[in-house]
Design an enzyme around this catalytic site. Sequence first.
Site, PDB file in Angstrom:
ATOM      1  N   THR A   1       0.858  -1.177   0.000  1.00  0.00           N
ATOM      2  CA  THR A   1       0.000   0.000   0.000  1.00  0.00           C
ATOM      3  C   THR A   1       0.897   1.232   0.000  1.00  0.00           C
ATOM      4  O   THR A   1       1.911   1.272   0.712  1.00  0.00           O
ATOM      5  CB  THR A   1      -0.893   0.018   1.248  1.00  0.00           C
ATOM      6  OG1 THR A   1      -1.624  -1.209   1.307  1.00  0.00           O
ATOM      7  CG2 THR A   1      -1.865   1.174   1.190  1.00  0.00           C
ATOM      8  N   VAL A   2       0.525   2.227  -0.781  1.00  0.00           N
ATOM      9  CA  VAL A   2       1.341   3.439  -0.907  1.00  0.00           C
ATOM     10  C   VAL A   2       0.595   4.595  -0.257  1.00  0.00           C
ATOM     11  O   VAL A   2      -0.582   4.837  -0.551  1.00  0.00           O
ATOM     12  CB  VAL A   2       1.647   3.755  -2.387  1.00  0.00           C
ATOM     13  CG1 VAL A   2       2.528   5.006  -2.484  1.00  0.00           C
ATOM     14  CG2 VAL A   2       2.335   2.574  -3.056  1.00  0.00           C
TER      15      VAL A   2
ATOM     16  N   LYS B   1       5.805   3.384   0.653  1.00  0.00           N
ATOM     17  CA  LYS B   1       5.275   2.091   0.191  1.00  0.00           C
ATOM     18  C   LYS B   1       5.467   1.076   1.309  1.00  0.00           C
ATOM     19  O   LYS B   1       6.592   0.695   1.640  1.00  0.00           O
ATOM     20  CB  LYS B   1       5.999   1.645  -1.077  1.00  0.00           C
ATOM     21  CG  LYS B   1       5.443   0.354  -1.666  1.00  0.00           C
ATOM     22  CD  LYS B   1       6.110   0.036  -3.010  1.00  0.00           C
ATOM     23  CE  LYS B   1       5.509  -1.210  -3.630  1.00  0.00           C
ATOM     24  NZ  LYS B   1       6.115  -1.524  -4.953  1.00  0.00           N
TER      25      LYS B   1
ATOM     26  N   ASP C   1       7.018  -5.615 -15.719  1.00  0.00           N
ATOM     27  CA  ASP C   1       5.625  -5.272 -15.436  1.00  0.00           C
ATOM     28  C   ASP C   1       5.302  -3.876 -15.964  1.00  0.00           C
ATOM     29  O   ASP C   1       4.805  -3.015 -15.233  1.00  0.00           O
ATOM     30  CB  ASP C   1       5.351  -5.360 -13.935  1.00  0.00           C
ATOM     31  CG  ASP C   1       3.851  -5.429 -13.621  1.00  0.00           C
ATOM     32  OD1 ASP C   1       3.083  -5.794 -14.528  1.00  0.00           O
ATOM     33  OD2 ASP C   1       3.461  -5.098 -12.489  1.00  0.00           O
TER      34      ASP C   1
END
Length: 383
Positions: free
Chosen positions: A3-4, A19, A116
Site C-alpha cells: 500500500t502506498v 510504500k 511489469d
Amino acid sequence: MATVYTARDMNLGRSVALKLFDPRLADADELRRQDAEIELLASLNHPGLVTLFDAGADNRIPGEPRPFLTMELVDGEDLRDRLRRSPVTLEELAVIGAGLADALAYVHSLGIIHRDIKPANILLAPVRAGDPLRPKLTDFGIARIIDGTRLTATGTMVGTAAYLSPEQARGSDIGPASDIYSLGLVLLECVKREIEYPGNAVESAVARLHRQPAVPEHLGPEWTQLIRAMTAALPSERPSATAVEAALRSAVASPVSTPGLPAGMDTQVLPAPPARPPQLPGTGDGNGTLRMDPPLPGGASGHTGPPRPGRPPAPSRWPARLRRTGRRTRIAVALAGVALLGAISAGAIALSVPEAPAVVVPYPAVTGSLGEHLKQLQENVQP
C-alpha cells in the site's frame, strides 16, 4: 502486495511516497523479493525512474515485519487514470513513449528487466505549466537481474496478464525485448483506448499466442510499423529500447508526429565548387578593359558547366600577353619600368645622403617619340 501512502519526511520537511508492504505476504520468497527491490531501486538514478530515498522495516508487530520504501512523491496521475479521463494525442504519446524508452534503455544497460510495464506503473509528472508531462516508471517489485538468481519458480507467470510478452505467457526465459513488447501494448492501448488482450489471466495470456495485436491503419505507416515491430512474436525481431527512443524522439520533432525522420528533411550533400586559380586584381585583356568572369546562373558559387581547361599560374602568362601586344604597348611598358627604376633610385639617394644637393642623372639622347617621353620623365622626377 503493498500500500502506498502520502507521508511527510519530518527531518527534511518534504512530502514523500511511503510504500508499506503487506505483512501477510512476508514469507521467505516474498521477503527476498522485497529485499531485491530495495537493493535494485537504491542502485538506480535516472529522471525517468522514481527515486528511492530510504528503506527499512516496521518491526512493531512480532513475527510480522513490514518492509517499507520511502520514495519520491510524483504529484500527478498515472497513465491508466489519464486514459480513463481523456485520450492521449500522438504528440503526447511520442513524448511519453520516448521518456519510457529512455528509462528502459538505462535499466537494460544495467542488466535489469522491469517485467511489469503497464499504464498503472507509469506516472505522469508535471514539470512546468504548458510543458509536456514527464513519464516516470515505478514498481520494480517483480524485476530481476538478467541471468541472476530467479525469485520465481520456473514455468510461472509474473506480471500483469494483459501486458505480458509471449515468452512471459509461456513461462520461458525473458530479456529486455519482453519490456519492449509490453511497452508496445501500452502505446497501442493509448491509441485505441482499450486493452488489446482483455479477459482473465488465462484468456489474456493465451490470446497473444494465437494472434498478433491489431494496429489501426489510420495511424499512418510510421506509427503502424513501429508498434508492430515492438509487438513482434519473436523477441529477436523487436527493436531495442534505444532504437524505440530514437524513433519517438523524431516523432516529437515531426510536424505530423510520426516516428522516423520528417518528410523532406533528409540531409542533402551539395557539390563542392571546382578549384580555380586566384585572380589578380586589375588584370586586363590587353586593350585597357578589366576582364571578369561571367556571372554564374542562380547566384551559385560554383561552375556548373563542363570542366574548364587548366590555366598556367598568373606570372607565367605575362610574357605571352606581352608578345601578343603591339609595339606602342611594349614601349609604354618599358617607359613605366624606367620610371619606376628612376623613382626608386632617387628615393634611395635622398635617404642615404640627405645633406647633398640633388643630382639629376642625364639620360642618353634618344630621338623620336621615345625621346620625348624620356625627357618628360626626367622633368617629372626632378626634386
